[in-house]
Scaffold this active site. Structure first.
Site, PDB file in Angstrom:
ATOM      1  N   TRP A  10      -4.917  -2.394  -7.524  1.00  0.00           N
ATOM      2  CA  TRP A  10      -3.554  -2.900  -7.242  1.00  0.00           C
ATOM      3  C   TRP A  10      -2.493  -2.197  -8.073  1.00  0.00           C
ATOM      4  O   TRP A  10      -1.313  -2.364  -7.845  1.00  0.00           O
ATOM      5  CB  TRP A  10      -3.488  -4.403  -7.526  1.00  0.00           C
ATOM      6  CG  TRP A  10      -4.251  -5.266  -6.564  1.00  0.00           C
ATOM      7  CD1 TRP A  10      -5.045  -4.866  -5.527  1.00  0.00           C
ATOM      8  CD2 TRP A  10      -4.276  -6.701  -6.554  1.00  0.00           C
ATOM      9  NE1 TRP A  10      -5.572  -5.956  -4.875  1.00  0.00           N
ATOM     10  CE2 TRP A  10      -5.112  -7.097  -5.490  1.00  0.00           C
ATOM     11  CE3 TRP A  10      -3.697  -7.696  -7.342  1.00  0.00           C
ATOM     12  CZ2 TRP A  10      -5.368  -8.444  -5.187  1.00  0.00           C
ATOM     13  CZ3 TRP A  10      -3.946  -9.027  -7.053  1.00  0.00           C
ATOM     14  CH2 TRP A  10      -4.776  -9.404  -5.976  1.00  0.00           C
ATOM     15  N   LYS A  11      -2.902  -1.463  -9.086  1.00  0.00           N
ATOM     16  CA  LYS A  11      -1.964  -0.844 -10.043  1.00  0.00           C
ATOM     17  C   LYS A  11      -1.033  -1.932 -10.585  1.00  0.00           C
ATOM     18  O   LYS A  11      -1.445  -3.071 -10.721  1.00  0.00           O
ATOM     19  CB  LYS A  11      -1.190   0.300  -9.378  1.00  0.00           C
ATOM     20  CG  LYS A  11      -2.110   1.289  -8.656  1.00  0.00           C
ATOM     21  CD  LYS A  11      -1.411   2.579  -8.371  1.00  0.00           C
ATOM     22  CE  LYS A  11      -2.252   3.432  -7.446  1.00  0.00           C
ATOM     23  NZ  LYS A  11      -1.994   4.841  -7.585  1.00  0.00           N
ATOM     24  N   HIS A  96      -8.497   6.413 -15.070  1.00  0.00           N
ATOM     25  CA  HIS A  96      -7.650   6.689 -13.899  1.00  0.00           C
ATOM     26  C   HIS A  96      -6.657   7.794 -14.263  1.00  0.00           C
ATOM     27  O   HIS A  96      -6.188   7.867 -15.402  1.00  0.00           O
ATOM     28  CB  HIS A  96      -6.908   5.409 -13.477  1.00  0.00           C
ATOM     29  CG  HIS A  96      -6.236   5.544 -12.146  1.00  0.00           C
ATOM     30  ND1 HIS A  96      -5.039   6.206 -12.003  1.00  0.00           N
ATOM     31  CD2 HIS A  96      -6.611   5.140 -10.905  1.00  0.00           C
ATOM     32  CE1 HIS A  96      -4.698   6.192 -10.714  1.00  0.00           C
ATOM     33  NE2 HIS A  96      -5.639   5.556 -10.027  1.00  0.00           N
ATOM     34  N   GLU A  98      -3.642   8.121 -13.776  1.00  0.00           N
ATOM     35  CA  GLU A  98      -2.352   7.640 -14.308  1.00  0.00           C
ATOM     36  C   GLU A  98      -2.481   7.299 -15.799  1.00  0.00           C
ATOM     37  O   GLU A  98      -1.513   7.417 -16.546  1.00  0.00           O
ATOM     38  CB  GLU A  98      -1.854   6.447 -13.473  1.00  0.00           C
ATOM     39  CG  GLU A  98      -1.373   6.921 -12.102  1.00  0.00           C
ATOM     40  CD  GLU A  98      -1.482   5.910 -10.977  1.00  0.00           C
ATOM     41  OE1 GLU A  98      -1.665   4.708 -11.253  1.00  0.00           O
ATOM     42  OE2 GLU A  98      -1.397   6.329  -9.806  1.00  0.00           O
ATOM     43  N   GLU A 167     -11.158  11.341  -7.644  1.00  0.00           N
ATOM     44  CA  GLU A 167      -9.792  11.141  -7.178  1.00  0.00           C
ATOM     45  C   GLU A 167      -8.963  12.393  -7.468  1.00  0.00           C
ATOM     46  O   GLU A 167      -8.446  12.545  -8.588  1.00  0.00           O
ATOM     47  CB  GLU A 167      -9.158   9.950  -7.897  1.00  0.00           C
ATOM     48  CG  GLU A 167      -9.847   8.634  -7.633  1.00  0.00           C
ATOM     49  CD  GLU A 167      -8.867   7.478  -7.755  1.00  0.00           C
ATOM     50  OE1 GLU A 167      -8.751   6.721  -6.800  1.00  0.00           O
ATOM     51  OE2 GLU A 167      -8.199   7.363  -8.794  1.00  0.00           O
ATOM     52  N   GLY A 173      -1.528   8.516  -4.056  1.00  0.00           N
ATOM     53  CA  GLY A 173      -0.195   7.975  -3.783  1.00  0.00           C
ATOM     54  C   GLY A 173       0.730   8.964  -3.103  1.00  0.00           C
ATOM     55  O   GLY A 173       1.933   8.735  -3.025  1.00  0.00           O
ATOM     56  N   GLY A 232      -5.720   2.679  -3.610  1.00  0.00           N
ATOM     57  CA  GLY A 232      -4.535   2.173  -4.286  1.00  0.00           C
ATOM     58  C   GLY A 232      -3.617   1.458  -3.316  1.00  0.00           C
ATOM     59  O   GLY A 232      -3.824   0.293  -2.959  1.00  0.00           O
ATOM     60  N   GLY A 233      -2.603   2.170  -2.835  1.00  0.00           N
ATOM     61  CA  GLY A 233      -1.555   1.577  -1.998  1.00  0.00           C
ATOM     62  C   GLY A 233      -2.077   0.704  -0.865  1.00  0.00           C
ATOM     63  O   GLY A 233      -1.597  -0.429  -0.659  1.00  0.00           O
TER      64      GLY A 233
HETATM   65  C1  PEP Z   1      -5.619   5.016  -6.830  1.00  0.00           C
HETATM   66  O1  PEP Z   1      -4.699   4.425  -7.367  1.00  0.00           O
HETATM   67  O2  PEP Z   1      -6.719   5.088  -7.396  1.00  0.00           O
HETATM   68  C2  PEP Z   1      -5.392   5.628  -5.516  1.00  0.00           C
HETATM   69  C3  PEP Z   1      -6.348   6.320  -4.976  1.00  0.00           C
HETATM   70  O3  PEP Z   1      -4.167   5.415  -4.955  1.00  0.00           O
HETATM   71  P1  PEP Z   1      -3.752   5.708  -3.407  1.00  0.00           P
HETATM   72  O4  PEP Z   1      -4.854   5.135  -2.549  1.00  0.00           O
HETATM   73  O5  PEP Z   1      -2.459   4.983  -3.235  1.00  0.00           O
HETATM   74  O6  PEP Z   1      -3.655   7.166  -3.252  1.00  0.00           O
END
Ligand code: PEP
Length: 247
Positions: A10-11, A96, A98, A167, A173, A232-233
């Site tokens: 969910w971030k 992650h 981020e 990832e 994102g 994520g999103g």
């Molecule tokens: C994530 O936050 O790990 C991710 C993959 O984000 P998104 O699916 O939004 O690219």
């Protein structure tokens, strides 16, 4: 055989009202989860209790998005693995991109975090991935293998109890997804590295993350070494996330 798993990250999103509605809709869709397939949500720390309450008795797993590498003490603002365990978390995302990018987390620190998560009986979801500049410089294998190697050095045979997520940073994102061929090629490298490092690591689930959506999930998840997704999103939309899990 690796377990099939879809994890929602969910971030820093959510509110008590929107979480309740999202978790209620996901709970209603859990019956459509295939045998041996798992659905997990990783939520911001303040929502752990609400998530625990709303998912009690459900097949949906849940966890956190980060953890301190320290066990306890004078580390203002940090949350320990023991605290997460006390809440009932089963999963913790570590490394992650981020966290690596905005908080300067090194691969060694990510390995320490993975170890402390395992020590407390939870499953670390270890993220690795290259930037666009690294991919364009043909450094993808070197970067992801180096990131995974730091964790392997720290965990040894315990890697068999972890989950790995590939990832690519350029796909997170951005709406730009790796093609199934691009993702599979990196997953195959990671699978081989895991197998060579530890006898029990061939069955570690390797998830793909980076703009996974309902309309691209099936083609990604059909690849031989892609065991599910880190989302994520799209995990903030119950219909979309359920459709990804169904795929
Ligand atoms: C994530 O936050 O790990 C991710 C993959 O984000 P998104 O699916 O939004 O690219």
């Amino acid at each position: 055989m690796p377990r099939r798993l879809v994890v929602g990250n969910w971030k820093m999103n959510g509110s008590r009202a929107s979480n309740a509605s999202l978790l209620e809709t996901l709970s209603a869709s859990e019956a459509s989860l295939g045998e041996g397939c798992g659905m997990v949500v990783c939520v911001p720390f303040p929502y752990l209790q609400q998530t625990s309450d709303l998912l009690a008795g459900r097949r949906i797993g849940w966890g956190a998005q980060d953890v301190s590498a320290h066990r306890q003490g004078a580390f203002t603002g940090e949350v320990s693995a023991a605290m997460l365990r006390e809440f009932g978390c089963s999963y913790v995302i570590v490394g992650h991109s981020e966290r690596r990018q905005y908080h300067g987390e090194s691969s060694d620190l990510v390995g320490q975090k993975a170890a402390v998560v395992l020590e407390h009986g939870m499953t670390p979801i270890v993220c690795v991935g290259e930037t666009l500049a690294e991919r364009e410089a043909d450094r993808t294998e070197e970067v992801v293998s180096g990131q995974l190697d730091s964790v392997l050095q720290r965990l040894g045979a315990d890697i068999g109890r972890a989950v790995v997520a590939y990832e690519p940073v350029w796909a997170i994102g951005t709406g730009r997804t790796a093609t199934p061929e691009q993702a599979q090629a990196v997953h195959a490298i990671l699978r081989q590295q895991l197998r060579q490092a530890e006898a029990n690591a061939g069955s570690v689930s390797i998830l793909y993350g980076g703009s996974v959506k309902a309309d691209n999930a099936a083609s990604l998840f059909a690849c031989a070494d892609i065991d599910g997704g880190l989302v994520g999103g799209a995990s903030l939309n119950a219909q979309e996330f359920s459709a990804i899990c169904a795929a």
